[in-house]
Design a protein around this motif. Structure first.
Motif, PDB file in Angstrom:
ATOM      1  N   PRO A   9       0.828  -1.206   0.000  1.00  0.00           N
ATOM      2  CA  PRO A   9       0.000   0.000   0.000  1.00  0.00           C
ATOM      3  C   PRO A   9       0.864   1.258   0.000  1.00  0.00           C
ATOM      4  CG  PRO A   9       0.085  -0.964   2.184  1.00  0.00           C
ATOM      5  CD  PRO A   9       0.741  -1.954   1.267  1.00  0.00           C
ATOM      6  N   ALA A  10       0.410   2.282  -0.698  1.00  0.00           N
ATOM      7  CA  ALA A  10       1.166   3.539  -0.776  1.00  0.00           C
ATOM      8  C   ALA A  10       1.193   4.197   0.592  1.00  0.00           C
ATOM      9  CB  ALA A  10       0.518   4.471  -1.801  1.00  0.00           C
ATOM     10  N   PRO A  11       2.369   4.695   1.019  1.00  0.00           N
ATOM     11  CA  PRO A  11       2.440   5.350   2.326  1.00  0.00           C
ATOM     12  C   PRO A  11       1.673   6.663   2.318  1.00  0.00           C
ATOM     13  CG  PRO A  11       4.496   5.660   1.111  1.00  0.00           C
ATOM     14  CD  PRO A  11       3.666   4.684   0.322  1.00  0.00           C
ATOM     15  N   ALA A  12       1.155   6.997   3.495  1.00  0.00           N
ATOM     16  CA  ALA A  12       0.390   8.236   3.617  1.00  0.00           C
ATOM     17  C   ALA A  12       1.328   9.417   3.428  1.00  0.00           C
ATOM     18  CB  ALA A  12      -0.257   8.314   5.002  1.00  0.00           C
ATOM     19  N   PRO A  13       0.907  10.457   2.716  1.00  0.00           N
ATOM     20  CA  PRO A  13       1.778  11.615   2.490  1.00  0.00           C
ATOM     21  C   PRO A  13       2.116  12.309   3.801  1.00  0.00           C
ATOM     22  CG  PRO A  13      -0.468  12.103   1.794  1.00  0.00           C
ATOM     23  CD  PRO A  13      -0.421  10.641   2.092  1.00  0.00           C
ATOM     24  N   ALA A  14       3.356  12.769   3.920  1.00  0.00           N
ATOM     25  CA  ALA A  14       3.777  13.470   5.139  1.00  0.00           C
ATOM     26  C   ALA A  14       3.158  14.857   5.164  1.00  0.00           C
ATOM     27  CB  ALA A  14       5.310  13.595   5.165  1.00  0.00           C
ATOM     28  N   PRO A  15       2.854  15.366   6.350  1.00  0.00           N
ATOM     29  CA  PRO A  15       2.304  16.717   6.445  1.00  0.00           C
ATOM     30  C   PRO A  15       3.255  17.730   5.837  1.00  0.00           C
ATOM     31  CG  PRO A  15       2.171  15.551   8.562  1.00  0.00           C
ATOM     32  CD  PRO A  15       2.990  14.716   7.652  1.00  0.00           C
ATOM     33  N   ALA A  16       2.690  18.761   5.235  1.00  0.00           N
ATOM     34  CA  ALA A  16       3.510  19.752   4.553  1.00  0.00           C
ATOM     35  C   ALA A  16       4.500  20.406   5.501  1.00  0.00           C
ATOM     36  CB  ALA A  16       2.612  20.834   3.918  1.00  0.00           C
ATOM     37  N   SER A  17       4.109  20.562   6.779  1.00  0.00           N
ATOM     38  CA  SER A  17       4.975  21.241   7.725  1.00  0.00           C
ATOM     39  C   SER A  17       6.228  20.452   8.050  1.00  0.00           C
ATOM     40  CB  SER A  17       4.227  21.536   9.032  1.00  0.00           C
ATOM     41  OG  SER A  17       3.775  20.319   9.604  1.00  0.00           O
ATOM     42  N   SER A  18       6.235  19.135   7.786  1.00  0.00           N
ATOM     43  CA  SER A  18       7.394  18.317   8.114  1.00  0.00           C
ATOM     44  C   SER A  18       8.258  18.017   6.901  1.00  0.00           C
ATOM     45  CB  SER A  18       6.944  16.990   8.739  1.00  0.00           C
ATOM     46  OG  SER A  18       6.198  16.238   7.807  1.00  0.00           O
ATOM     47  N   SER A  19       7.981  18.668   5.757  1.00  0.00           N
ATOM     48  CA  SER A  19       8.731  18.399   4.542  1.00  0.00           C
ATOM     49  C   SER A  19      10.184  18.833   4.665  1.00  0.00           C
ATOM     50  CB  SER A  19       8.084  19.112   3.345  1.00  0.00           C
ATOM     51  OG  SER A  19       8.040  20.510   3.589  1.00  0.00           O
ATOM     52  N   ARG A  20      10.493  19.790   5.578  1.00  0.00           N
ATOM     53  CA  ARG A  20      11.869  20.148   5.864  1.00  0.00           C
ATOM     54  C   ARG A  20      11.969  20.502   7.344  1.00  0.00           C
ATOM     55  NH1 ARG A  20      12.967  25.666   6.139  1.00  0.00           N
ATOM     56  NH2 ARG A  20      11.261  27.036   5.529  1.00  0.00           N
ATOM     57  N   ARG A  21      13.124  20.326   7.899  1.00  0.00           N
ATOM     58  CA  ARG A  21      13.308  20.558   9.310  1.00  0.00           C
ATOM     59  C   ARG A  21      13.107  22.026   9.653  1.00  0.00           C
ATOM     60  NH1 ARG A  21      18.911  18.183  11.095  1.00  0.00           N
ATOM     61  NH2 ARG A  21      18.193  19.122  13.046  1.00  0.00           N
ATOM     62  N   ARG A  22      12.549  22.269  10.830  1.00  0.00           N
ATOM     63  CA  ARG A  22      12.317  23.624  11.291  1.00  0.00           C
ATOM     64  C   ARG A  22      13.658  24.349  11.428  1.00  0.00           C
ATOM     65  NH1 ARG A  22      11.860  26.156  16.401  1.00  0.00           N
ATOM     66  NH2 ARG A  22      10.344  27.851  16.430  1.00  0.00           N
ATOM     67  N   GLY A  23      13.704  25.570  10.898  1.00  0.00           N
ATOM     68  CA  GLY A  23      14.931  26.341  10.978  1.00  0.00           C
ATOM     69  C   GLY A  23      15.841  26.174   9.785  1.00  0.00           C
ATOM     70  N   ARG A  24      15.511  25.281   8.863  1.00  0.00           N
ATOM     71  CA  ARG A  24      16.322  25.116   7.662  1.00  0.00           C
ATOM     72  C   ARG A  24      15.768  25.995   6.546  1.00  0.00           C
ATOM     73  NH1 ARG A  24      19.707  20.630   7.338  1.00  0.00           N
ATOM     74  NH2 ARG A  24      20.516  20.241   9.439  1.00  0.00           N
ATOM     75  N   PRO A  25      16.654  26.710   5.805  1.00  0.00           N
ATOM     76  CA  PRO A  25      16.162  27.593   4.739  1.00  0.00           C
ATOM     77  C   PRO A  25      15.767  26.797   3.511  1.00  0.00           C
ATOM     78  CG  PRO A  25      18.535  27.560   4.771  1.00  0.00           C
ATOM     79  CD  PRO A  25      18.098  26.735   5.943  1.00  0.00           C
ATOM     80  N   PRO A  26      14.821  27.321   2.718  1.00  0.00           N
ATOM     81  CA  PRO A  26      14.503  26.686   1.438  1.00  0.00           C
ATOM     82  C   PRO A  26      15.729  26.666   0.545  1.00  0.00           C
ATOM     83  CG  PRO A  26      12.888  28.385   2.013  1.00  0.00           C
ATOM     84  CD  PRO A  26      14.030  28.541   2.960  1.00  0.00           C
ATOM     85  N   ARG A  27      15.765  25.701  -0.366  1.00  0.00           N
ATOM     86  CA  ARG A  27      16.903  25.606  -1.279  1.00  0.00           C
ATOM     87  C   ARG A  27      17.069  26.887  -2.088  1.00  0.00           C
ATOM     88  NH1 ARG A  27      16.863  19.528  -3.968  1.00  0.00           N
ATOM     89  NH2 ARG A  27      17.303  18.379  -2.030  1.00  0.00           N
ATOM     90  N   GLY A  28      18.333  27.291  -2.254  1.00  0.00           N
ATOM     91  CA  GLY A  28      18.615  28.467  -3.059  1.00  0.00           C
ATOM     92  C   GLY A  28      18.562  29.774  -2.296  1.00  0.00           C
ATOM     93  N   GLU A  29      18.136  29.748  -1.013  1.00  0.00           N
ATOM     94  CA  GLU A  29      18.004  30.984  -0.255  1.00  0.00           C
ATOM     95  C   GLU A  29      19.080  31.146   0.806  1.00  0.00           C
ATOM     96  OE1 GLU A  29      14.205  31.716   1.406  1.00  0.00           O
ATOM     97  OE2 GLU A  29      13.103  31.326  -0.433  1.00  0.00           O
ATOM     98  N   SER A  30      19.985  30.191   0.950  1.00  0.00           N
ATOM     99  CA  SER A  30      20.903  30.190   2.076  1.00  0.00           C
ATOM    100  C   SER A  30      21.786  31.436   2.120  1.00  0.00           C
ATOM    101  CB  SER A  30      21.766  28.931   2.060  1.00  0.00           C
ATOM    102  OG  SER A  30      22.473  28.839   0.837  1.00  0.00           O
ATOM    103  N   ALA A  31      22.415  31.801   1.003  1.00  0.00           N
ATOM    104  CA  ALA A  31      23.328  32.942   1.001  1.00  0.00           C
ATOM    105  C   ALA A  31      22.582  34.243   1.287  1.00  0.00           C
ATOM    106  CB  ALA A  31      24.048  33.037  -0.341  1.00  0.00           C
ATOM    107  N   ASP A  32      21.446  34.438   0.652  1.00  0.00           N
ATOM    108  CA  ASP A  32      20.667  35.652   0.860  1.00  0.00           C
ATOM    109  C   ASP A  32      20.169  35.732   2.300  1.00  0.00           C
ATOM    110  OD1 ASP A  32      19.062  38.011  -0.191  1.00  0.00           O
ATOM    111  OD2 ASP A  32      17.462  36.731   0.582  1.00  0.00           O
ATOM    112  N   THR A  33      19.701  34.625   2.836  1.00  0.00           N
ATOM    113  CA  THR A  33      19.190  34.603   4.201  1.00  0.00           C
ATOM    114  C   THR A  33      20.299  34.896   5.194  1.00  0.00           C
ATOM    115  OG1 THR A  33      17.521  32.974   3.576  1.00  0.00           O
ATOM    116  CG2 THR A  33      17.978  33.219   5.921  1.00  0.00           C
ATOM    117  N   ARG A  34      21.455  34.297   4.994  1.00  0.00           N
ATOM    118  CA  ARG A  34      22.586  34.513   5.895  1.00  0.00           C
ATOM    119  C   ARG A  34      23.005  35.986   5.894  1.00  0.00           C
ATOM    120  NH1 ARG A  34      28.110  34.281   6.628  1.00  0.00           N
ATOM    121  NH2 ARG A  34      28.827  32.839   8.255  1.00  0.00           N
TER     122      ARG A  34
END
Length: 214
Positions: A9-34
């Motif tokens: 059976p297909a696994p249940a989709p993970a909640p959107a809020s857990s798709s990346r760890r809290r405090g981690r920047p979206p891809r491509g934004e690290s330099a600008d955010t820093r």
């Protein structure tokens, strides 16, 4: 007959809020955010001083979660150290200014270079912000001392051939920093309004004496 369940059976989709760890920047934004966090840190330390600045306040000014500040820099002291290094960056080229000519002109080259960094409004503003915190807080002063000693004074001292070269460089630095404080921070007249060339002409022989005198 009872219906059988699918073998895989297909696994249940993970909640959107857990798709990346809290405090981690979206891809491509690290330099600008820093960079945004560092700019916010300089602003907060300048306006509030080291004691009254918090990681939460820096995060709010930068428009990010405080966990993101910890992710990039760690503690408030580490944020301050990073902000100092960026603000002090232009001055870290002073060893090259010392090395680019004969030692009998090193006093003028170093004085012109250091005071030139302070004279430029773009490089002066972040230096003032960090220096005010370092003057008023021992923790901030310790961070500032470690950076200046390891990244600037030691590198300048390596250009000299004298048994007491560390002391010589510190005395030269004290002369230039004191001049910068009086001119750009305290703004004492007539020093604050004097022509830069006149100041260099007066200060350079003293710096030269510290570095290469008997």
């Amino acid at each position: 007959m009872t219906a059988r369940s699918p073998r895989n059976p297909a696994p249940a989709p993970a909640p959107a809020s857990s798709s990346r760890r809290r405090g981690r920047p979206p891809r491509g934004e690290s330099a600008d955010t820093r960079d945004r966090i560092l700019a916010a840190a300089r602003e907060e330390f300048s306006e509030r001083g080291y004691d009254k600045t918090s990681v939460r306040g820096i995060a709010k000014t930068a428009g990010v979660d405080s966990a993101l500040v910890h992710h990039y820099f760690g503690t408030k002291e580490q944020v301050f150290a990073a902000a100092v290094e960026v603000a002090f960056g232009p001055a870290l080229n002073a060893p090259e200014a010392v090395a680019e000519g004969p030692l009998d002109g090193v006093g003028e080259r170093l004085a012109r270079f250091v005071l030139g960094v302070w004279e430029n409004p773009v490089t002066r503003a972040p230096l003032l912000a960090i220096l005010r915190s370092a003057v008023n807080n021992e923790t901030a002063a310790g961070v500032f001392r470690r950076l200046v000693a390891s990244q600037l004074l030691r590198r300048v001292a390596e250009q000299l051939d004298a048994p007491d070269r560390e002391l010589r460089v510190e005395l030269a630095a004290a002369q230039l920093v004191g001049c910068a404080m009086m001119r750009y921070v305290i703004k004492l007249e007539p020093l604050a309004s004097a022509d830069l060339e006149q100041i260099v002409a007066r200060v350079a022989p003293v710096v030269q004496g510290h570095l290469t005198g008997p």
